[in-house]
Design a protein around this motif. Structure first.
Motif, PDB file in Angstrom:
ATOM      1  N   HIS A  42       6.390  -3.262  18.636  1.00  0.00           N
ATOM      2  CA  HIS A  42       5.131  -2.555  18.876  1.00  0.00           C
ATOM      3  C   HIS A  42       4.364  -2.312  17.576  1.00  0.00           C
ATOM      4  O   HIS A  42       3.714  -1.292  17.423  1.00  0.00           O
ATOM      5  N   ASN A  43       4.418  -3.260  16.658  1.00  0.00           N
ATOM      6  CA  ASN A  43       3.803  -3.086  15.349  1.00  0.00           C
ATOM      7  C   ASN A  43       2.383  -3.666  15.325  1.00  0.00           C
ATOM      8  O   ASN A  43       2.032  -4.451  14.452  1.00  0.00           O
ATOM      9  N   THR A  44       1.595  -3.290  16.302  1.00  0.00           N
ATOM     10  CA  THR A  44       0.206  -3.750  16.361  1.00  0.00           C
ATOM     11  C   THR A  44      -0.701  -2.560  16.641  1.00  0.00           C
ATOM     12  O   THR A  44      -0.257  -1.518  17.119  1.00  0.00           O
ATOM     13  N   GLY A  45      -1.964  -2.741  16.346  1.00  0.00           N
ATOM     14  CA  GLY A  45      -2.949  -1.713  16.651  1.00  0.00           C
ATOM     15  C   GLY A  45      -3.028  -0.586  15.647  1.00  0.00           C
ATOM     16  O   GLY A  45      -3.774   0.369  15.854  1.00  0.00           O
ATOM     17  N   PHE A  46      -2.261  -0.660  14.574  1.00  0.00           N
ATOM     18  CA  PHE A  46      -2.299   0.398  13.559  1.00  0.00           C
ATOM     19  C   PHE A  46      -3.562   0.259  12.715  1.00  0.00           C
ATOM     20  O   PHE A  46      -4.013  -0.839  12.415  1.00  0.00           O
ATOM     21  N   ARG A  47      -4.114   1.381  12.343  1.00  0.00           N
ATOM     22  CA  ARG A  47      -5.311   1.404  11.507  1.00  0.00           C
ATOM     23  C   ARG A  47      -5.130   2.456  10.411  1.00  0.00           C
ATOM     24  O   ARG A  47      -4.458   3.457  10.604  1.00  0.00           O
ATOM     25  N   ALA A  48      -5.758   2.205   9.288  1.00  0.00           N
ATOM     26  CA  ALA A  48      -5.775   3.176   8.191  1.00  0.00           C
ATOM     27  C   ALA A  48      -7.210   3.620   7.959  1.00  0.00           C
ATOM     28  O   ALA A  48      -8.141   2.844   8.171  1.00  0.00           O
ATOM     29  N   ASP A  49      -7.381   4.857   7.559  1.00  0.00           N
ATOM     30  CA  ASP A  49      -8.703   5.389   7.222  1.00  0.00           C
ATOM     31  C   ASP A  49      -9.715   5.194   8.354  1.00  0.00           C
ATOM     32  O   ASP A  49     -10.786   4.630   8.172  1.00  0.00           O
ATOM     33  N   THR A  50      -9.343   5.650   9.534  1.00  0.00           N
ATOM     34  CA  THR A  50     -10.226   5.550  10.698  1.00  0.00           C
ATOM     35  C   THR A  50     -10.519   6.943  11.231  1.00  0.00           C
ATOM     36  O   THR A  50      -9.999   7.939  10.743  1.00  0.00           O
ATOM     37  N   ARG A  51     -11.327   7.009  12.259  1.00  0.00           N
ATOM     38  CA  ARG A  51     -11.593   8.298  12.895  1.00  0.00           C
ATOM     39  C   ARG A  51     -10.329   8.885  13.498  1.00  0.00           C
ATOM     40  O   ARG A  51     -10.168  10.088  13.555  1.00  0.00           O
ATOM     41  N   ARG A  92       8.784   1.618   0.957  1.00  0.00           N
ATOM     42  CA  ARG A  92       9.632   0.755   0.131  1.00  0.00           C
ATOM     43  C   ARG A  92       8.978   0.495  -1.217  1.00  0.00           C
ATOM     44  O   ARG A  92       7.760   0.429  -1.324  1.00  0.00           O
ATOM     45  N   LYS A  93       9.806   0.345  -2.231  1.00  0.00           N
ATOM     46  CA  LYS A  93       9.300   0.085  -3.572  1.00  0.00           C
ATOM     47  C   LYS A  93       8.478  -1.199  -3.569  1.00  0.00           C
ATOM     48  O   LYS A  93       8.857  -2.194  -2.973  1.00  0.00           O
ATOM     49  N   GLY A  94       7.332  -1.130  -4.241  1.00  0.00           N
ATOM     50  CA  GLY A  94       6.468  -2.295  -4.327  1.00  0.00           C
ATOM     51  C   GLY A  94       5.487  -2.426  -3.183  1.00  0.00           C
ATOM     52  O   GLY A  94       4.628  -3.298  -3.189  1.00  0.00           O
ATOM     53  N   GLU A  95       5.589  -1.585  -2.153  1.00  0.00           N
ATOM     54  CA  GLU A  95       4.660  -1.615  -1.033  1.00  0.00           C
ATOM     55  C   GLU A  95       3.597  -0.538  -1.222  1.00  0.00           C
ATOM     56  O   GLU A  95       3.886   0.526  -1.755  1.00  0.00           O
ATOM     57  N   PRO A  96       2.369  -0.798  -0.775  1.00  0.00           N
ATOM     58  CA  PRO A  96       1.346   0.255  -0.857  1.00  0.00           C
ATOM     59  C   PRO A  96       1.649   1.366   0.147  1.00  0.00           C
ATOM     60  O   PRO A  96       1.955   1.096   1.298  1.00  0.00           O
ATOM     61  N   TRP A  97       1.609   2.588  -0.299  1.00  0.00           N
ATOM     62  CA  TRP A  97       1.942   3.720   0.570  1.00  0.00           C
ATOM     63  C   TRP A  97       0.712   4.145   1.358  1.00  0.00           C
ATOM     64  O   TRP A  97       0.082   5.145   1.076  1.00  0.00           O
ATOM     65  N   THR A  98       0.362   3.385   2.371  1.00  0.00           N
ATOM     66  CA  THR A  98      -0.810   3.659   3.183  1.00  0.00           C
ATOM     67  C   THR A  98      -0.374   4.187   4.541  1.00  0.00           C
ATOM     68  O   THR A  98       0.432   3.552   5.217  1.00  0.00           O
ATOM     69  N   GLU A  99      -0.913   5.322   4.928  1.00  0.00           N
ATOM     70  CA  GLU A  99      -0.629   5.853   6.261  1.00  0.00           C
ATOM     71  C   GLU A  99      -1.385   5.024   7.292  1.00  0.00           C
ATOM     72  O   GLU A  99      -2.537   4.659   7.088  1.00  0.00           O
TER      73      GLU A  99
END
Length: 128
Positions: A42-51, A92-99
């Motif tokens: 179910h790793n679809t539909g994720f968004r960052a910095d949205t309403r 994880r190390k080396g990954e951007p920490w984006t919610e």
């Protein structure tokens, strides 16, 4: 998503019980793998910095559960379960920490709560 080999336990926090840091930990590799498999599927539909992000961080919309996928030396993944949304952060190390966030159906929410054992936590809780 971290691989199963990167995760030794999943700390589960239910925010309705604020007197404890982590309510309990899932250490059974089969249960951890079940959760990781679900999140990969179910790793679809994720968004960052949205309403949705702004709405979730508003004064009335807090997460109800936090899941910390803990490794030997770090926490490679955090997941938050809200009433009708799901969020996460790859740590994880080396990954951007984006919610990232997405909407969560009542059926998927029920499945996730069953997987973390919230229905029968009195049995799964390892606290003395």
């Amino acid at each position: 998503m971290p691989d199963l080999e990167e995760v030794v336990s999943v700390g589960v926090l239910h925010l309705e019980e604020p007197d404890v840091f982590w309510n309990y930990e899932i250490t059974d590799a089969r249960r951890i793998d079940e959760l990781l498999t679900h999140f990969r599927k179910h790793n679809t539909g994720f968004r960052a910095d949205t309403r949705l992000h702004e709405w979730i961080h508003g004064p009335r919309h807090h997460h109800e559960y936090a899941l910390a996928f803990k490794g030997e030396e770090d926490t490679p993944l955090m997941v938050w379960i809200g009433s009708d949304w799901l969020g996460g952060m790859d740590l994880r190390k080396g990954e951007p920490w984006t919610e990232r966030y997405r909407w969560l159906s009542p059926e998927e929410r029920q499945d996730l709560l069953a997987m973390i054992g919230e229905r029968d936590r009195h049995v799964a809780d390892p606290r003395p």
